[in-house]
Motif scaffolding. Structure first.
Motif, PDB file in Angstrom:
ATOM      1  N   ASN A  31       0.464   5.344 -66.706  1.00  0.00           N
ATOM      2  CA  ASN A  31       1.699   4.970 -67.415  1.00  0.00           C
ATOM      3  C   ASN A  31       2.932   5.545 -66.733  1.00  0.00           C
ATOM      4  OD1 ASN A  31       0.411   3.472 -69.292  1.00  0.00           O
ATOM      5  ND2 ASN A  31       0.607   4.917 -70.975  1.00  0.00           N
ATOM      6  N   VAL A  34       3.720   3.524 -63.792  1.00  0.00           N
ATOM      7  CA  VAL A  34       4.403   2.278 -64.198  1.00  0.00           C
ATOM      8  C   VAL A  34       5.887   2.557 -64.398  1.00  0.00           C
ATOM      9  CG1 VAL A  34       4.671   0.694 -66.150  1.00  0.00           C
ATOM     10  CG2 VAL A  34       2.407   1.100 -65.193  1.00  0.00           C
ATOM     11  N   ARG A  41       8.502  -1.894 -69.566  1.00  0.00           N
ATOM     12  CA  ARG A  41       9.385  -2.773 -70.345  1.00  0.00           C
ATOM     13  C   ARG A  41      10.128  -1.973 -71.413  1.00  0.00           C
ATOM     14  NH1 ARG A  41       7.633  -8.154 -69.455  1.00  0.00           N
ATOM     15  NH2 ARG A  41       9.342  -8.763 -70.816  1.00  0.00           N
ATOM     16  N   ALA A  42       9.571  -0.815 -71.793  1.00  0.00           N
ATOM     17  CA  ALA A  42      10.197  -0.001 -72.838  1.00  0.00           C
ATOM     18  C   ALA A  42       9.693   1.432 -72.717  1.00  0.00           C
ATOM     19  CB  ALA A  42       9.866  -0.548 -74.231  1.00  0.00           C
ATOM     20  N   VAL A  43      10.504   2.361 -73.190  1.00  0.00           N
ATOM     21  CA  VAL A  43      10.111   3.775 -73.198  1.00  0.00           C
ATOM     22  C   VAL A  43      10.321   4.310 -74.605  1.00  0.00           C
ATOM     23  CG1 VAL A  43      10.518   6.064 -72.225  1.00  0.00           C
ATOM     24  CG2 VAL A  43      10.839   4.046 -70.792  1.00  0.00           C
ATOM     25  N   ARG A  44       9.322   4.989 -75.095  1.00  0.00           N
ATOM     26  CA  ARG A  44       9.462   5.584 -76.435  1.00  0.00           C
ATOM     27  C   ARG A  44      10.361   6.815 -76.345  1.00  0.00           C
ATOM     28  NH1 ARG A  44       3.848   4.451 -76.189  1.00  0.00           N
ATOM     29  NH2 ARG A  44       3.339   2.690 -77.522  1.00  0.00           N
TER      30      ARG A  44
ATOM     31  N   MET B   1       0.846   1.763 -68.020  1.00  0.00           N
ATOM     32  CA  MET B   1       0.193   0.747 -68.868  1.00  0.00           C
ATOM     33  C   MET B   1      -0.757   1.429 -69.847  1.00  0.00           C
ATOM     34  SD  MET B   1      -1.836  -2.604 -67.547  1.00  0.00           S
ATOM     35  CE  MET B   1      -0.665  -2.784 -66.239  1.00  0.00           C
ATOM     36  N   ASN B   2      -0.714   1.028 -71.103  1.00  0.00           N
ATOM     37  CA  ASN B   2      -1.584   1.641 -72.093  1.00  0.00           C
ATOM     38  C   ASN B   2      -3.032   1.314 -71.797  1.00  0.00           C
ATOM     39  OD1 ASN B   2       0.532   2.699 -73.514  1.00  0.00           O
ATOM     40  ND2 ASN B   2       0.737   0.927 -74.853  1.00  0.00           N
ATOM     41  N   GLU B   3      -3.921   2.270 -72.079  1.00  0.00           N
ATOM     42  CA  GLU B   3      -5.340   2.016 -71.913  1.00  0.00           C
ATOM     43  C   GLU B   3      -5.763   1.026 -72.989  1.00  0.00           C
ATOM     44  OE1 GLU B   3      -5.736   4.607 -68.738  1.00  0.00           O
ATOM     45  OE2 GLU B   3      -7.138   3.163 -69.558  1.00  0.00           O
ATOM     46  N   GLU B 206       4.136  -6.716 -73.904  1.00  0.00           N
ATOM     47  CA  GLU B 206       5.257  -5.787 -74.123  1.00  0.00           C
ATOM     48  C   GLU B 206       4.722  -4.402 -74.472  1.00  0.00           C
ATOM     49  OE1 GLU B 206       8.690  -7.873 -73.312  1.00  0.00           O
ATOM     50  OE2 GLU B 206       8.708  -5.896 -74.244  1.00  0.00           O
ATOM     51  N   GLN B 207       3.702  -4.386 -75.320  1.00  0.00           N
ATOM     52  CA  GLN B 207       3.113  -3.136 -75.761  1.00  0.00           C
ATOM     53  C   GLN B 207       2.444  -2.408 -74.583  1.00  0.00           C
ATOM     54  OE1 GLN B 207       3.214  -1.487 -78.529  1.00  0.00           O
ATOM     55  NE2 GLN B 207       1.715   0.054 -77.999  1.00  0.00           N
ATOM     56  N   PHE B 209       3.241  -2.499 -71.529  1.00  0.00           N
ATOM     57  CA  PHE B 209       4.233  -1.944 -70.601  1.00  0.00           C
ATOM     58  C   PHE B 209       5.241  -1.047 -71.301  1.00  0.00           C
ATOM     59  CE2 PHE B 209       3.208  -3.553 -66.510  1.00  0.00           C
ATOM     60  CZ  PHE B 209       2.493  -4.716 -66.721  1.00  0.00           C
ATOM     61  N   THR B 210       4.870  -0.556 -72.453  1.00  0.00           N
ATOM     62  CA  THR B 210       5.699   0.447 -73.129  1.00  0.00           C
ATOM     63  C   THR B 210       5.087   1.819 -72.885  1.00  0.00           C
ATOM     64  OG1 THR B 210       6.424  -1.068 -74.850  1.00  0.00           O
ATOM     65  CG2 THR B 210       6.524   1.263 -75.371  1.00  0.00           C
ATOM     66  N   VAL B 211       5.896   2.725 -72.295  1.00  0.00           N
ATOM     67  CA  VAL B 211       5.405   4.049 -71.945  1.00  0.00           C
ATOM     68  C   VAL B 211       5.751   5.023 -73.072  1.00  0.00           C
ATOM     69  CG1 VAL B 211       5.596   5.909 -70.261  1.00  0.00           C
ATOM     70  CG2 VAL B 211       5.687   3.522 -69.514  1.00  0.00           C
TER      71      VAL B 211
END
Lengths: 71, 211
Positions: A31, A34, A41-44, B1-3, B206-207, B209-211
Motif C-alpha cells: 500500500n 502504491v 486514489r485516496a488516503v485515510r 492496494m488493500n489485501e 476505489e477501495q 486504491f485507498t491507503v
C-alpha cells in the motif's frame, strides 16, 4: 492525478526506508508503494496522521497539488 | 492496494454453491442421455408413441366416441379424448428435430451454469466485485432475456412438423408462437443485477486504491 505524493523525498530526508516506515505506520509495504508511486486514489486521515507522526512532518510536506494540464 | 479479504463462506453461500454444482453435473448427465436418445431414434424403429403432441386440437362438434382420423401418409392416429393424441408413423422425421430443441436448451443451461460457477468461485474467494463478474452476469441476463422469444419460436417450429402429419376430420389443429414474458422479466432482472455489480466493482477499485 493533480495531487503529487512526495513521500520518497521525505524518506530520504529522514533517512528511513519504505519498509521501516510501513512497520512503524502499520500500513503494508504494498500500500505504501502504491502511495509513493502516486497510484493511490485516496488516503485515510488515520494513515496520513501515522505517516506525519513517524516522519515528523506536515501533510503539506508530503502532498502537493499541481494544476493538471488540459488534455 | 488493500489485501483481498478472505470471507469465510456462509451457510447460505455454501448451499447455493452446492445447488449450482448439482445442477452442473445433472445437466451434463441430461445432455449425455439426450444424445443417446437422439442416436437411438435414428438407428431403431421410428414408431414413437406420445401422450401429448405440441399442437392444439379443437373440435367443432363433440361426439360420444372419439373419432379416428388419418394422417397424410396413411398412418392411423387414434384420438384418446380431445387433447391426448397417440401418433405412430414410420416416416416421421420430426423426432430428431424435436430432440434438438432440448439439446439446445441444455447447452444453454450448461453455458449459464459455467459462468455462474466462475462467479460463485470469486464470491467464495472474497472478491464478489471482480470486474469480470458484471460481464458474466450481464451475459447470462442477455441469454435469459433472449430465451423468452427464442424458445417459444423453436417450440413453434417443432409443432409445425407435427401439424404436417395430422389430419383430423372436423377438427382445427393449430399452434402458436408463444413468447414467455416471465422469462424475459427474469432476464431483465439479471441484467439489472449485472449493472449493480458494475457499480460495485468501480467502488471496490476505489477501495482497493485507498491507503
Amino acid at each position: 492525478m493533480p495531487i503529487i505524493v512526495k513521500l520518497d523525498f521525505m524518506l530520504v530526508k529522514r533517512k528511513i526506508s519504505l519498509t521501516e516506515l510501513s512497520e512503524k505506520v502499520g500500513v503494508t509495504l504494498a500500500n505504501l508503494s502504491v502511495l509513493k508511486k502516486n497510484h493511490a486514489r485516496a488516503v485515510r486521515f488515520s494513515t496520513l496522521d501515522a505517516i506525519c507522526r513517524t516522519l515528523d512532518c506536515q501533510p503539506g510536506e508530503i502532498l502537493e497539488w499541481v494544476e493538471e494540464e488540459p488534455s | 492496494m488493500n489485501e483481498s479479504n478472505s470471507i469465510k463462506a456462509s451457510r447460505p453461500l455454501k448451499a447455493v454453491w452446492i445447488s449450482v454444482q448439482i445442477f452442473w453435473y445433472l445437466s451434463w448427465v441430461a445432455a449425455g442421455l439426450l444424445v443417446l436418445v437422439v442416436a437411438a431414434a435414428t438407428v431403431v424403429d421410428k414408431n414413437i408413441k406420445y401422450a401429448h403432441l405440441p399442437v392444439e386440437v379443437s373440435f367443432e362438434e363433440k361426439g360420444e366416441d372419439a373419432p379416428f382420423m388419418r394422417a397424410q401418409r396413411d398412418a392411423e392416429i387414434p384420438v384418446v379424448g380431445f387433447s391426448d393424441i397417440t401418433m405412430i408413423t414410420e416416416d416421421f422425421d420430426g423426432i430428431n428435430r424435436g430432440l434438438a430443441i432440448p439439446l439446445f436448451l441444455i447447452a444453454g443451461q450448461l453455458w449459464i451454469i459455467f459462468h455462474l460457477r466462475k462467479f460463485l468461485r470469486t464470491v467464495k474467494n472474497g472478491k464478489p466485485f471482480d470486474p469480470d463478474n458484471s460481464r458474466r452476469v450481464k451475459l447470462i441476463g442477455w441469454a435469459v432475456t433472449a430465451a423468452g422469444p427464442v424458445v417459444g419460436f423453436l417450440n413453434y417450429i417443432y409443432a409445425l412438423d407435427y401439424i404436417k402429419y395430422i389430419d383430423i376430420e372436423g377438427a382445427t389443429i393449430e399452434t402458436d408462437w408463444e413468447i414467455y414474458p416471465y422469462v424475459i422479466v427474469l432476464g431483465l432482472l439479471i441484467l439489472v443485477i449485472g449493472q449493480v455489480l458494475d457499480v460495485g466493482s468501480k467502488m471496490q477499485r476505489e477501495q482497493d486504491f485507498t491507503v
